[in-house]
Design a protein around this motif. Structure first.
Motif, PDB file in Angstrom:
ATOM      1  N   GLN A   1       0.824  -1.208   0.000  1.00 27.63           N
ATOM      2  CA  GLN A   1       0.000   0.000   0.000  1.00 27.63           C
ATOM      3  C   GLN A   1       0.858   1.258   0.000  1.00 27.63           C
ATOM      4  O   GLN A   1       0.548   2.235  -0.696  1.00 27.63           O
ATOM      5  CB  GLN A   1      -0.921  -0.013   1.216  1.00 27.63           C
ATOM      6  N   PHE A   2       1.945   1.239   0.752  1.00 29.65           N
ATOM      7  CA  PHE A   2       2.825   2.406   0.823  1.00 29.65           C
ATOM      8  C   PHE A   2       3.533   2.635  -0.507  1.00 29.65           C
ATOM      9  O   PHE A   2       3.613   3.770  -0.995  1.00 29.65           O
ATOM     10  CB  PHE A   2       3.845   2.208   1.942  1.00 29.65           C
TER      11      PHE A   2
ATOM     12  N   THR B   1       5.486  15.753   0.680  1.00 35.06           N
ATOM     13  CA  THR B   1       4.132  15.664   1.227  1.00 35.06           C
ATOM     14  C   THR B   1       4.077  16.372   2.573  1.00 35.06           C
ATOM     15  O   THR B   1       5.056  16.396   3.311  1.00 35.06           O
ATOM     16  CB  THR B   1       3.747  14.190   1.403  1.00 35.06           C
TER      17      THR B   1
ATOM     18  N   VAL C   1      -2.059   4.738   5.604  1.00 35.68           N
ATOM     19  CA  VAL C   1      -0.983   4.196   4.777  1.00 35.68           C
ATOM     20  C   VAL C   1       0.383   4.579   5.350  1.00 35.68           C
ATOM     21  O   VAL C   1       1.285   3.747   5.468  1.00 35.68           O
ATOM     22  CB  VAL C   1      -1.134   4.688   3.324  1.00 35.68           C
ATOM     23  N   SER C   2       0.538   5.852   5.739  1.00 33.42           N
ATOM     24  CA  SER C   2       1.806   6.306   6.299  1.00 33.42           C
ATOM     25  C   SER C   2       2.033   5.735   7.693  1.00 33.42           C
ATOM     26  O   SER C   2       3.150   5.315   8.027  1.00 33.42           O
ATOM     27  CB  SER C   2       1.835   7.832   6.355  1.00 33.42           C
TER      28      SER C   2
ATOM     29  N   ARG D   1       7.751  11.268  -1.508  1.00 35.41           N
ATOM     30  CA  ARG D   1       7.061  11.354  -0.216  1.00 35.41           C
ATOM     31  C   ARG D   1       7.516  12.548   0.587  1.00 35.41           C
ATOM     32  O   ARG D   1       6.742  13.105   1.373  1.00 35.41           O
ATOM     33  CB  ARG D   1       7.323  10.064   0.563  1.00 35.41           C
TER      34      ARG D   1
ATOM     35  N   GLU E   1       0.528  14.136   6.814  1.00 33.79           N
ATOM     36  CA  GLU E   1       0.285  12.924   6.042  1.00 33.79           C
ATOM     37  C   GLU E   1       1.451  11.960   6.150  1.00 33.79           C
ATOM     38  O   GLU E   1       1.266  10.738   6.156  1.00 33.79           O
ATOM     39  CB  GLU E   1       0.034  13.266   4.572  1.00 33.79           C
ATOM     40  N   ARG E   2       2.659  12.482   6.241  1.00 33.74           N
ATOM     41  CA  ARG E   2       3.823  11.600   6.352  1.00 33.74           C
ATOM     42  C   ARG E   2       3.875  10.896   7.703  1.00 33.74           C
ATOM     43  O   ARG E   2       4.331   9.767   7.805  1.00 33.74           O
ATOM     44  CB  ARG E   2       5.106  12.410   6.133  1.00 33.74           C
TER      45      ARG E   2
ATOM     46  N   GLY F   1       2.466   1.680  -3.369  1.00 30.25           N
ATOM     47  CA  GLY F   1       1.450   2.129  -4.308  1.00 30.25           C
ATOM     48  C   GLY F   1       1.155   3.618  -4.174  1.00 30.25           C
ATOM     49  O   GLY F   1       0.851   4.286  -5.168  1.00 30.25           O
ATOM     50  N   ARG F   2       1.232   4.135  -2.963  1.00 31.20           N
ATOM     51  CA  ARG F   2       1.000   5.573  -2.743  1.00 31.20           C
ATOM     52  C   ARG F   2       2.193   6.396  -3.186  1.00 31.20           C
ATOM     53  O   ARG F   2       2.028   7.472  -3.773  1.00 31.20           O
ATOM     54  CB  ARG F   2       0.705   5.816  -1.258  1.00 31.20           C
ATOM     55  N   TRP F   3       3.407   5.930  -2.929  1.00 26.44           N
ATOM     56  CA  TRP F   3       4.624   6.644  -3.315  1.00 26.44           C
ATOM     57  C   TRP F   3       5.553   5.671  -4.053  1.00 26.44           C
ATOM     58  O   TRP F   3       6.464   5.100  -3.454  1.00 26.44           O
ATOM     59  CB  TRP F   3       5.337   7.210  -2.089  1.00 26.44           C
TER      60      TRP F   3
ATOM     61  N   TYR G   1      -4.161   9.096   8.417  1.00 28.53           N
ATOM     62  CA  TYR G   1      -3.517   8.653   7.180  1.00 28.53           C
ATOM     63  C   TYR G   1      -2.942   7.259   7.439  1.00 28.53           C
ATOM     64  O   TYR G   1      -1.760   7.108   7.766  1.00 28.53           O
ATOM     65  CB  TYR G   1      -2.419   9.628   6.756  1.00 28.53           C
TER      66      TYR G   1
END
Length: 406
Positions: free
Chosen positions: A56-57, A70, A91-92, A67, A74-75, A59-61, A89
């Motif tokens: 997932q991570f 950002t 995913v982070s 990253r 969010e980070r 896929g986001r970055w 958030y």
């Protein structure tokens, strides 16, 4: 401590030219992460969850360097007051273990705001699982030999070395210099002014008086150890800088407060006087925040006139609704209590307040009666005169009825 107060050590810290190791900031191969997860303790479901979090991570970055542009909130992922199960958030937040792995393996470095924002960040344990010692154990032994408390030394060395390592990419403690420590101190000071600080900590004041103060102490201990090792040329401060600003109240209130504190210093323990002074400071802060016109603080540019002076109900405990009660009584009874906490009005707190007030009012007379300026008052615990004022649990005072002939 006022919100703007910052440790002198952090304020004066000015790092020189630090040759950071350049990192390309990239993801590790998926096979490497899979082998690491499968080598850890945990059932099959836990391992699959860690693998899913990484996917997932990524896929986001897809590019890890993207990253770092950002926003910090969010980070970091999880903000102050949020549940571990429902972060803002996810995913982070759920990828922190993966990110720490990347930092320890040398795939990336991290900025100090990201290292400070979570508060607690597990680094030492994953490093030990990877066979990376970070050199903290020897530093802890040196600190103990210098007289530091073992638990305090362990916490200080682990925190300081791990954060410097993930920020600079330096995993050899013999390469840590005075500039690295100064950079970390400066980052602590700058983070107090970060626009998103209160998304991670209750307030700027709580950050400065809590986490920041502890971190500065950790770095101070590290500097002491490195100085005795010969790695740091500048001798550390022998005394940590004071965080206490001068007592600032309206002129009349300040004169009375200073006179009262001076009288208490003659008979009370220093720690007791410090708590009472802290209570007065918090009352002054409360008065300036909720009744700025009556406090007559400089920021309002309003002189204290007769009709704008603090009213009686601002200072004394009255049988008013909870939201109208003065905080001074709560502060005197529980000076270390958070500002937003409402006192219960129990018998113990009310009795302590009345005893403290009556003791203060009569102490001067008792001392004048004692020979050679004795420092022990006539009244003590269990020897209070009969017919004293009693404060029941409701918070209302009860005056004993006078009998005929008295």
């Amino acid at each position: 401590m006022r919100a703007r107060a910052v440790s002198t050590a952090a304020m004066l810290a000015s790092p020189g030219s630090i040759p950071h190791q350049r990192r390309s900031r990239r993801h590790c191969p998926e096979e490497e992460w899979r082998a690491y997860v499968q080598g850890q303790d945990g059932n099959r479901q836990y391992q699959l969850m860690k693998l899913r979090f990484r996917r997932q991570f990524v896929g986001r970055w897809p590019k890890l360097s993207g990253r770092f542009g950002t926003p910090l909130v969010e980070r970091v992922g999880r903000l102050h007051g949020e549940s571990y199960h429902r972060p803002a958030y996810p995913v982070s937040f759920r990828a922190r273990t993966y990110l720490v792995y990347l930092g320890l393996r040398g795939y990336t470095t991290f900025d100090y705001p990201w290292l400070f924002a979570p508060g607690q960040l597990a680094i030492i344990e994953p490093a030990a699982a990877l066979g990376i010692g970070l050199g903290a154990k020897q530093l802890v032994d040196d600190a103990i030999n210098l007289g530091f408390n073992p638990n305090s030394a362990r916490q200080a060395m682990h925190w300081s070395v791990s954060r410097i390592a993930l920020h600079t990419g330096i995993f050899d403690v013999t390469a840590i210099t005075e500039d690295h420590i100064a950079e970390a101190l400066q980052a602590i000071r700058f983070f107090a002014d970060h626009p998103d600080l209160e998304r991670f900590y209750p307030s700027r004041q709580r950050y400065l008086g809590g986490a920041a103060k502890n971190w500065i102490t950790h770095l101070h201990q590290l500097q002491v150890v490195l100085y005795h090792r010969g790695q740091v040329a500048t001798e550390p401060r022998k005394l940590m800088p004071s965080w206490k600003p001068p007592l600032v109240l309206p002129p009349q209130m300040q004169a009375v407060a200073e006179k009262w504190l001076a009288a208490r210093r003659l008979t009370d323990r220093p720690s007791t006087v410090d708590k009472l002074e802290f209570a007065i400071r918090r009352f002054g802060d409360w008065l300036g925040e909720h009744h700025p016109g009556r406090a007559g603080l400089v920021r309002d540019q309003v002189p204290v006139t007769a009709h704008r002076r603090p009213a009686r109900h601002h200072v004394l405990w009255r049988p008013l609704p909870a939201h109208k009660r003065s905080p001074l009584r709560r502060l005197l009874v529980r000076p270390n209590e958070p500002a937003g906490h409402e006192a219960t009005g129990g018998q113990k707190g009310a009795a302590a307040t009345l005893h403290r007030g009556s003791e203060t009012g009569h102490r001067g007379q008792h001392q004048r009666l004692l020979p050679e300026g004795g420092r022990h008052g006539v009244r003590g615990q269990g020897r209070s005169p009969q017919g004293q004022v009693v404060a029941p649990a409701s918070g209302r005072t009860h005056i004993p009825a006078r009998h005929p002939g008295q």
